[in-house]
Design a protein around this motif. Structure first.
Motif, PDB file in Angstrom:
ATOM      1  N   UNK A 324       0.883  -1.295  -0.126  1.00 27.27           N
ATOM      2  CA  UNK A 324      -0.062  -0.136   0.016  1.00 27.27           C
ATOM      3  C   UNK A 324       0.830   1.298  -0.189  1.00 27.27           C
ATOM      4  N   UNK A 325       1.852   1.311   0.578  1.00 28.12           N
ATOM      5  CA  UNK A 325       2.865   2.446   0.229  1.00 28.12           C
ATOM      6  C   UNK A 325       3.994   2.352  -0.836  1.00 28.12           C
ATOM      7  N   UNK A 326       3.615   1.244  -1.700  1.00 28.45           N
ATOM      8  CA  UNK A 326       4.590   1.084  -3.004  1.00 28.45           C
ATOM      9  C   UNK A 326       6.077   1.150  -2.612  1.00 28.45           C
ATOM     10  N   UNK A 327       6.303   0.382  -1.541  1.00 28.63           N
ATOM     11  CA  UNK A 327       7.632   0.300  -0.885  1.00 28.63           C
ATOM     12  C   UNK A 327       8.379  -0.717  -1.181  1.00 28.63           C
ATOM     13  N   UNK A 328       7.785  -2.210  -1.675  1.00 27.82           N
ATOM     14  CA  UNK A 328       8.407  -3.122  -1.822  1.00 27.82           C
ATOM     15  C   UNK A 328       9.701  -3.245  -2.712  1.00 27.82           C
ATOM     16  N   UNK A 329       9.442  -2.763  -3.894  1.00 25.95           N
ATOM     17  CA  UNK A 329      10.459  -2.634  -4.848  1.00 25.95           C
ATOM     18  C   UNK A 329      11.542  -1.775  -4.610  1.00 25.95           C
ATOM     19  N   UNK A 364      16.073   0.403  11.026  1.00 25.66           N
ATOM     20  CA  UNK A 364      14.732   1.216  11.360  1.00 25.66           C
ATOM     21  C   UNK A 364      13.906   1.952  10.477  1.00 25.66           C
ATOM     22  N   UNK A 365      14.417   1.930   9.024  1.00 26.49           N
ATOM     23  CA  UNK A 365      13.664   2.561   7.854  1.00 26.49           C
ATOM     24  C   UNK A 365      12.761   1.402   7.559  1.00 26.49           C
ATOM     25  N   UNK A 366      13.078   0.265   7.510  1.00 28.63           N
ATOM     26  CA  UNK A 366      12.259  -0.706   6.717  1.00 28.63           C
ATOM     27  C   UNK A 366      11.066  -1.188   7.848  1.00 28.63           C
ATOM     28  N   UNK A 371       5.288  -1.206   8.949  1.00 28.88           N
ATOM     29  CA  UNK A 371       4.386  -1.227   9.547  1.00 28.88           C
ATOM     30  C   UNK A 371       3.244  -0.163   9.451  1.00 28.88           C
ATOM     31  N   UNK A 372       3.746   0.847   8.532  1.00 32.54           N
ATOM     32  CA  UNK A 372       2.862   1.933   8.006  1.00 32.54           C
ATOM     33  C   UNK A 372       2.065   1.426   6.965  1.00 32.54           C
ATOM     34  N   UNK A 373       2.727   0.623   6.082  1.00 33.51           N
ATOM     35  CA  UNK A 373       1.972   0.014   4.857  1.00 33.51           C
ATOM     36  C   UNK A 373       0.838  -0.836   5.437  1.00 33.51           C
ATOM     37  N   UNK A 411       9.876   8.190   6.532  1.00 31.07           N
ATOM     38  CA  UNK A 411      11.187   8.186   5.684  1.00 31.07           C
ATOM     39  C   UNK A 411      10.879   8.600   4.153  1.00 31.07           C
ATOM     40  N   UNK A 412       9.684   9.135   3.777  1.00 33.94           N
ATOM     41  CA  UNK A 412       9.337   9.115   2.636  1.00 33.94           C
ATOM     42  C   UNK A 412      10.335  10.135   1.731  1.00 33.94           C
ATOM     43  N   UNK A 413      10.994  11.136   2.540  1.00 35.81           N
ATOM     44  CA  UNK A 413      11.893  12.123   1.814  1.00 35.81           C
ATOM     45  C   UNK A 413      13.292  11.936   1.900  1.00 35.81           C
TER      46      UNK A 413
END
Length: 426
Positions: A324-329, A364-366, A371-373, A411-413
């Protein structure tokens, strides 16, 4: 150390994370082999993996690995807008939130894989090599990997300084160190598909869908209805990518896969359910999509470590996540880049220090992003959370909708410090 010359790394898994690790480690001065159990490369134009989104940091990192960085731009589509909307009683969309500075790009998995694969040196990527086992030497100076060549059944050995596990959310390498690990079912699955309209650009379906979604081609659309939601955007080479999340009990699947086989009856029922929820224009896209498939959506509670001796996890092996946050890749690409920079900084002689720093930077980032996703998925799907009522898009106030935006991802930016040397000035 393992012999003379460059330090050696074996990467298990040849998806985007494995390719990223190969590029990053080669730049750091390592001799690399990628072992992929699939027998051969996917054919050109395959819908395998459907669509994904690349954020600015990932695009910059990939560009640093390519001889012609503009090729990445050429095969991707800008997603300048992040818009979440909901149909009202007349199925006219009401915008819940709109971010016009999203700055992502959409690309098909196969196109990105082919671009990165073709840039690797010859004999780096070995298709049809199924890893059977691995053993770390008593002195921690090497790791021996045994793999079966799929075509011949011959078992061969690789001896390396470092083993990189990029073997996905069902990682067999992780299983050796965390045998009690289990994926967590999200409570819902995702119907997915890619509609190829390259030979019928002016069909009634395409004309009507562009009217219903006027920013198609530059917008990441999220449609929310009661207890369900979709994702919809355009890919290059004239394709539309769609995902529809459906709450259901966890399916029973055989083997190690997060993709469920679907029958014609299942697809027919899916079409009938779509008609009850979504606008006719979107339903047409779903019905005209060939070979839709069903993904079971999993993640996991964050691991406490992702490094053991000279074995390291990256990508979904390190942090399975909901999409949902399009973070996997994007997480797998950054994992690989950080790992490469840490190895370059410390050198193979101080491998332990390099891997410790990688873990210190990435965990810490991932962990927060996973958890946010998870939280964002439950909100959009209208599922319960301990600190808020289930989200009802029909009743949502503007202040209720701000959490829906992608840019709220932790950590979006933020840029991990070891990557500063490859980032272009903006």
């Amino acid at each position: 150390m393992v012999g003379e010359g460059k330090p050696k790394a074996v990467i298990v898994g040849g998806s985007i994370g494995g390719l990223s690790a190969a590029h990053s480690l080669i730049l750091a001065g390592w001799d690399v082999r990628v072992l992929e159990k699939t027998a051969s490369a996917p054919s050109s134009g395959t819908p395998t993996g459907a669509g994904l989104g690349l954020d600015p940091l990932s695009r910059t990192i990939i560009g640093s690995w390519l001889s012609q960085p503009q090729l990445l731009h050429n095969i991707s589509v800008p997603l300048k807008i992040d818009q979440t909307q909901t149909p009202n009683s007349k199925k006219v969309n009401r915008v819940l939130t709109r971010d016009e500075s999203y700055n992502s790009r959409a690309i098909q998995w196969g196109d990105l894989h082919g671009l990165m694969y073709n840039e690797l040196p010859p004999n780096t990527f070995l298709w049809g090599h199924h890893v059977l086992s691995f053993d770390v030497a008593d002195d921690k100076g090497s790791v021996t990997i045994k793999a079966k060549v799929v075509k011949t059944n011959k078992v061969i050995e690789f001896v390396a300084n470092l083993l990189v596990a990029a073997d996905g959310s069902l990682s067999s390498i992780r299983e050796k160190y965390v045998p009690e690990f289990k994926l967590r079912y999200s409570g819902y699955c995702a119907w997915r598909g890619v509609l190829d309209f390259s030979e019928n650009e002016n069909s009634d379906t395409m004309v009507s869908i562009r009217k219903a979604y006027p920013d198609l081609g530059k917008c990441l659309y999220f449609d929310l209805s009661s207890g369900t939601h979709t994702v919809f955007y355009e890919l290059s080479t004239k394709k539309l990518n769609w995902i529809w999340y459906v709450t259901q009990p966890e399916p029973v699947v055989k083997g190690k896969s997060v993709t469920m086989k679907v029958s014609d009856d299942m697809i027919q029922k899916m079409h009938q359910e779509a008609e009850k929820v979504w606008c006719p224009e979107f339903v047409k896209v779903i019905k005209e999509t060939k070979d839709p498939f069903l993904n079971i959506i999993y993640d996991s509670d964050p691991l406490e470590r992702i490094v053991w001796d000279n074995v390291v996890l990256i990508g979904d092996a390190a942090h399975p996540t909901t999409p949902h946050c399009r973070r996997g890749t994007n997480m797998s690409i950054v994992d690989a880049a950080v790992l490469g920079k840490c190895l370059e900084k410390w050198g193979a002689e101080k491998l332990e220090s390099a891997l410790e720093e990688y873990q210190l930077i990435r965990l810490p980032v991932t962990s927060k992003q996973v958890l946010h996703a998870r939280r964002l998925g439950r909100i959009k799907q209208g599922l319960s959370l301990p600190d808020r009522e289930p989200f009802d898009p029909a009743l949502a106030r503007p202040e209720d909708c701000q959490e829906l935006q992608q840019r709220n991802t932790p950590f979006y930016n933020d840029v991990p410090l070891p990557l500063a040397s490859i980032l272009s000035p903006t």
